[in-house]
Design a protein around this motif. Structure first.
Motif, PDB file in Angstrom:
ATOM      1  N   ILE A 201      98.186  76.579  -5.908  1.00 16.22           N
ATOM      2  CA  ILE A 201      99.282  75.620  -5.771  1.00 16.22           C
ATOM      3  C   ILE A 201      98.908  74.369  -6.553  1.00 16.22           C
ATOM      4  CG2 ILE A 201     100.493  74.077  -4.174  1.00 16.22           C
ATOM      5  CD1 ILE A 201     100.466  76.204  -2.107  1.00 16.22           C
TER       6      ILE A 201
ATOM      7  N   ASN B 154     100.672  70.695  -8.024  1.00 14.73           N
ATOM      8  CA  ASN B 154     101.834  69.795  -7.895  1.00 14.73           C
ATOM      9  C   ASN B 154     102.824  70.306  -6.854  1.00 14.73           C
ATOM     10  OD1 ASN B 154     100.881  68.048  -9.937  1.00 14.73           O
ATOM     11  ND2 ASN B 154     101.774  69.340 -11.531  1.00 14.73           N
ATOM     12  N   GLY B 155     102.292  70.891  -5.795  1.00 13.32           N
ATOM     13  CA  GLY B 155     103.125  71.346  -4.693  1.00 13.32           C
ATOM     14  C   GLY B 155     103.874  72.633  -4.944  1.00 13.32           C
ATOM     15  N   LYS B 156     103.590  73.320  -6.064  1.00 13.24           N
ATOM     16  CA  LYS B 156     104.296  74.545  -6.411  1.00 13.24           C
ATOM     17  C   LYS B 156     103.332  75.728  -6.476  1.00 13.24           C
ATOM     18  CE  LYS B 156     108.140  72.228  -7.120  1.00 13.24           C
ATOM     19  NZ  LYS B 156     109.296  72.336  -6.184  1.00 13.24           N
ATOM     20  N   ILE B 157     103.754  76.866  -5.904  1.00 12.54           N
ATOM     21  CA  ILE B 157     102.957  78.087  -6.010  1.00 12.54           C
ATOM     22  C   ILE B 157     103.094  78.651  -7.403  1.00 12.54           C
ATOM     23  CG2 ILE B 157     102.594  80.424  -5.130  1.00 12.54           C
ATOM     24  CD1 ILE B 157     103.801  79.575  -2.497  1.00 12.54           C
ATOM     25  N   LYS B 158     101.966  78.901  -8.054  1.00 12.27           N
ATOM     26  CA  LYS B 158     101.953  79.484  -9.393  1.00 12.27           C
ATOM     27  C   LYS B 158     101.896  81.009  -9.254  1.00 12.27           C
ATOM     28  CE  LYS B 158     102.004  75.440 -11.267  1.00 12.27           C
ATOM     29  NZ  LYS B 158     103.206  74.956 -11.975  1.00 12.27           N
TER      30      LYS B 158
ATOM     31  N   ARG C 241     103.486  79.250   1.108  1.00 10.96           N
ATOM     32  CA  ARG C 241     104.810  78.721   1.418  1.00 10.96           C
ATOM     33  C   ARG C 241     104.746  77.740   2.590  1.00 10.96           C
ATOM     34  NH1 ARG C 241     108.221  84.464   1.057  1.00 10.96           N
ATOM     35  NH2 ARG C 241     107.949  84.771  -1.195  1.00 10.96           N
TER      36      ARG C 241
ATOM     37  N   GLN D 110     103.243  74.486   1.245  1.00  9.42           N
ATOM     38  CA  GLN D 110     104.214  73.706   0.488  1.00  9.42           C
ATOM     39  C   GLN D 110     105.022  72.796   1.409  1.00  9.42           C
ATOM     40  OE1 GLN D 110     106.114  77.087  -1.720  1.00  9.42           O
ATOM     41  NE2 GLN D 110     105.973  75.707  -3.449  1.00  9.42           N
TER      42      GLN D 110
ATOM     43  N   ASN E  67     104.911  68.429   2.126  1.00  9.49           N
ATOM     44  CA  ASN E  67     106.062  67.522   2.240  1.00  9.49           C
ATOM     45  C   ASN E  67     106.018  66.773   3.571  1.00  9.49           C
ATOM     46  OD1 ASN E  67     107.143  68.263  -0.261  1.00  9.49           O
ATOM     47  ND2 ASN E  67     108.291  69.972   0.622  1.00  9.49           N
TER      48      ASN E  67
END
Length: 226
Positions: free
Chosen positions: A51, A53-57, A186, A189, A193
């Motif tokens: 992960i 920048n808060g995104k799953i690659k 998930r 993530q 937040n």
């Protein structure tokens, strides 16, 4: 960081500090093994998803069976779907770990129930192989949630967290290392937040936090190995 097992049901964590926590790079991973005893059992599968920048690659997700010199009991094989044939011809943990470490040595290695299972069994398996370079920064999603929500008294299991954060998982197979790592990714993530909203930037534990362990129910006994 200080972690102390108080008994079979709880542990205590203290003196943990991670600056700019929500902006860190995370390697969310999950392990399957020949059993639940972290001192005696062997890893049979690893799955992971970075992960950034808060995104799953998702394109960088990884999964592999891992060679085990110990047979997988039938009850564990039924749970995970992993057979002895699959692990007997799989790569050694050292080969897999060397590849992952070269890519993710500066990530925070993240697991659900990690301080109870994934990290200690990994360290014990690594010690058997004589690997000395593996020393990742680590965090457990249960600890993050306990830090965010001290008002909630519960066992922060995977089922609890996915329900709390309303995480979709119908496309994933439970007790598969890669699927479970994506599921926890998930969760993380949404947790990040939550972290920004509740705490801001830094994760700093100055007073002890008590974490309730997840104690697995005994699996049905069978004398036949898969």
């Amino acid at each position: 960081m200080e972690i102390k097992n108080l008994n079979q049901y709880i542990y205590r964590i203290n003196r943990l500090s991670i600056k700019n926590f929500s902006k860190q790079k995370f390697l969310v991973f999950d392990l399957e093994a020949t059993g639940f005893d972290v001192k005696r059992e062997y890893i049979t599968q690893i799955g992971c998803a970075p992960i950034i920048n808060g995104k799953i690659k998702i394109k960088d997700k990884f999964s592999s069976f891992i060679y085990s010199p110990k047979n997988i009991p039938a009850k564990i094989s039924r749970l995970t779907g992993i057979t002895n044939q699959q692990v007997k011809t799989a790569p050694n943990l050292g080969v897999i770990l060397q590849k992952l470490w070269s890519l993710y040595y500066d990530f925070i290695w993240t697991a659900q129930c990690g301080f109870e299972f994934d990290f200690p069994i990994m360290q014990n398996n690594v010690k058997r192989l004589g690997i000395t370079y593996f020393n990742p920064k680590t965090i457990d999603t249960k600890v993050i949630f306990a830090y965010l929500h001290p008002e909630i008294d519960a066992i922060f299991s995977t089922d609890f967290l996915k329900k709390y954060y309303n995480v979709k998982f119908s496309d994933l197979k439970r007790h598969d290392a890669l699927s479970d790592s994506i599921l926890i990714g998930r969760v993380l993530q949404k947790m990040l937040n939550d972290f920004i909203r509740v705490k801001g930037n830094d994760l700093i534990i100055k007073r002890p936090i008590i974490i309730k362990k997840f104690v697995p129910k005994p699996l049905k006994y069978s004398t036949t190995n898969s």
